[in-house]
Design an enzyme around this catalytic site. Structure first.
Site, PDB file in Angstrom:
ATOM      1  N   SER A   1     -28.992  38.426 115.275  1.00  0.00           N
ATOM      2  CA  SER A   1     -28.202  37.225 115.515  1.00  0.00           C
ATOM      3  C   SER A   1     -29.099  36.142 116.071  1.00  0.00           C
ATOM      4  CB  SER A   1     -27.056  37.514 116.497  1.00  0.00           C
ATOM      5  OG  SER A   1     -26.260  36.360 116.693  1.00  0.00           O
TER       6      SER A   1
ATOM      7  N   HIS B   1     -27.037  28.682 113.065  1.00  0.00           N
ATOM      8  CA  HIS B   1     -26.634  30.024 113.487  1.00  0.00           C
ATOM      9  C   HIS B   1     -26.731  30.945 112.281  1.00  0.00           C
ATOM     10  CE1 HIS B   1     -23.276  32.994 113.207  1.00  0.00           C
ATOM     11  NE2 HIS B   1     -23.820  33.404 114.328  1.00  0.00           N
TER      12      HIS B   1
ATOM     13  N   SER C   1     -28.145  38.245 126.470  1.00  0.00           N
ATOM     14  CA  SER C   1     -28.371  38.173 125.028  1.00  0.00           C
ATOM     15  C   SER C   1     -27.150  37.624 124.306  1.00  0.00           C
ATOM     16  CB  SER C   1     -28.721  39.566 124.489  1.00  0.00           C
ATOM     17  OG  SER C   1     -29.920  40.042 125.061  1.00  0.00           O
TER      18      SER C   1
END
Length: 302
Positions: A88, A102, A263
Site C-alpha cells: 500500500s 494512492h 503504518s
C-alpha cells in the site's frame, strides 16, 4: 500463490521506492521492520520533507492468525484462520500542482480447521487525487491503466474504472476523492479467470504504477505556486483525510486486525486545513476541479 505474491510485493516495493528516490534526486526512504503479536508483520518505508515529497509511504505487510470477530461479520463466516499480504502506498507532494497518488495490491486467504484454503481473492488498484486539474495528466494516468487492463481483458478498464469512481466517493460530501483510476476487489477464480490469471493481471497493474505516475511528477514538480494555492491544497487534503478515516476499507481492516498504527495512518498528510463552509471562486481553477469531482469523467474516449 501467497508465497509468489509476497515475493512480488517485496520486489515491487524496492522498484517503486527506487523510482521515487530518483525523481527526488537526494532523499531516501526510511525503513522500519515491524511484527504483529498475533502473527506476521511488515516493512514500512517513509520519505518526508524532501525537495519533492512532503510525505510518502510505501508499505508491505503479511499478517496471519485468527480472523477477528469484526472481520467474521464482514465476511459472513464463523471462526477461521486467515493470511493477508499486500503493498500500500500514498504519496503527498509539496507542490500543489502535483497530485497525490494512492495504490494498493493485495491477496487474501482463509483456511478451514485442517489448514486447507477455503477462500482466496486478489484486490487493489491505483488512483489519482489532483489539487489542480491538468487534463493531460489525467488522460496519461488513465491511459496507462487501460493499457495494463487491456492485456488481460478489454472490459476490465471500464469495469474497474467505474468501481474506482464508486468506491472513492465521499458520500458525506457528495463528491469524489479524486479523478479515479482502477479499483478491484474479491477477484476470485471463475469460469473465465484462474487465480494464476488474476495474479498476472494484478502484477501487470502493479508494474504499471511508475509509468502512470512518475511522468506527471516530472512535469509538475518545479512549477511555481502561490501561498493561496498551497492553502487550497491543504483544504482538499482535508477531504482526503475524511475519506480514509470514514470510508476506506483498508484503513478499517488494519485498525480491526491490530495492525501497526504508524503504518496504517502514514497515508495522512502532515499539513491539512478544515475551513468552515469553504467554496472556491466562480470560474476559478479550483472550481474547475470541484465540478469534475462532483461528476466523474471518462478520460479515455475510444
Amino acid at each position: 500463490m501467497k508465497n509468489n505474491f509476497y515475493q512480488y510485493i517485496l520486489n515491487l516495493q524496492n522498484q517503486i521506492c527506487k523510482g521515487l528516490e530518483d525523481v527526488d534526486g537526494v532523499a531516501q526512504f526510511r525503513e522500519d521492520i515491524w511484527t504483529r503479536p498475533e502473527g506476521g508483520g511488515g516493512r514500512t518505508r517513509v520519505i518526508e520533507n524532501s525537495q519533492v515529497f512532503e510525505k510518502g509511504g510505501v508499505n508491505i505487510s503479511a499478517v496471519h492468525g485468527k480472523l477477528p470477530d469484526s472481520m467474521q461479520k464482514l465476511f459472513n463466516v464463523g471462526e477461521a484462520d486467515f493470511f493477508a499480504c499486500g503493498l500500500s502506498l500514498v504519496i503527498h507532494l509539496k507542490n500543489p500542482m502535483v497530485p497525490t497518488v494512492h495504490a494498493n495490491w493485495r491477496y487474501f486467504e482463509m483456511y478451514d480447521d485442517n489448514g486447507n484454503v477455503i477462500n482466496s481473492w486478489f484486490g487493489g488498484g491505483q488512483d489519482l487525487t489532483p489539487y489542480y486539474l491538468f487534463e493531460e495528466d489525467a488522460i496519461h494516468f488513465h491511459q496507462t491503466c487501460k493499457i495494463a487492463c487491456d492485456k488481460h481483458n478489454p472490459e476490465f478498464y471500464s469495469k474497474f474504472k467505474k468501481q474506482c469512481d464508486d468506491y472513492f466517493w465521499n458520500a458525506h460530501r457528495n463528491e469524489a476523492r479524486g479523478i479515479g483510476g482502477l479499483f478491484f476487489d474479491y477477484c476470485k477464480a471463475n469460469e473465465y479467470m484462474t487465480m494464476e490469471d488474476w495474479f498476472n493481471f494484478v502484477t501487470e497493474v502493479g508494474n504499471s504504477f511508475l509509468e502512470a505516475y512518475v511522468p506527471i511528477v516530472e512535469r509538475r514538480k518545479n512549477l511555481e505556486y502561490t501561498p493561496a494555492q498551497r492553502t487550497w491544497q491543504e483544504i482538499r487534503r482535508g477531504r482526503y483525510v475524511e475519506f480514509n478515516l470514514v470510508h476506506d476499507k483498508g484503513t478499517l481492516f488494519g485498525l480491526k486486525t491490530n495492525g501497526r498504527i504508524e503504518s496504517i495512518l502514514m497515508s495522512l498528510p502532515p499539513h491539512v486545513q478544515w475551513v468552515y463552509d469553504h467554496h472556491p471562486e466562480m470560474g476559478s481553477e479550483e472550481e474547475k476541479l470541484i465540478k469534475v469531482l462532483e461528476n466523474p469523467k471518462n478520460w479515455i474516449v475510444d
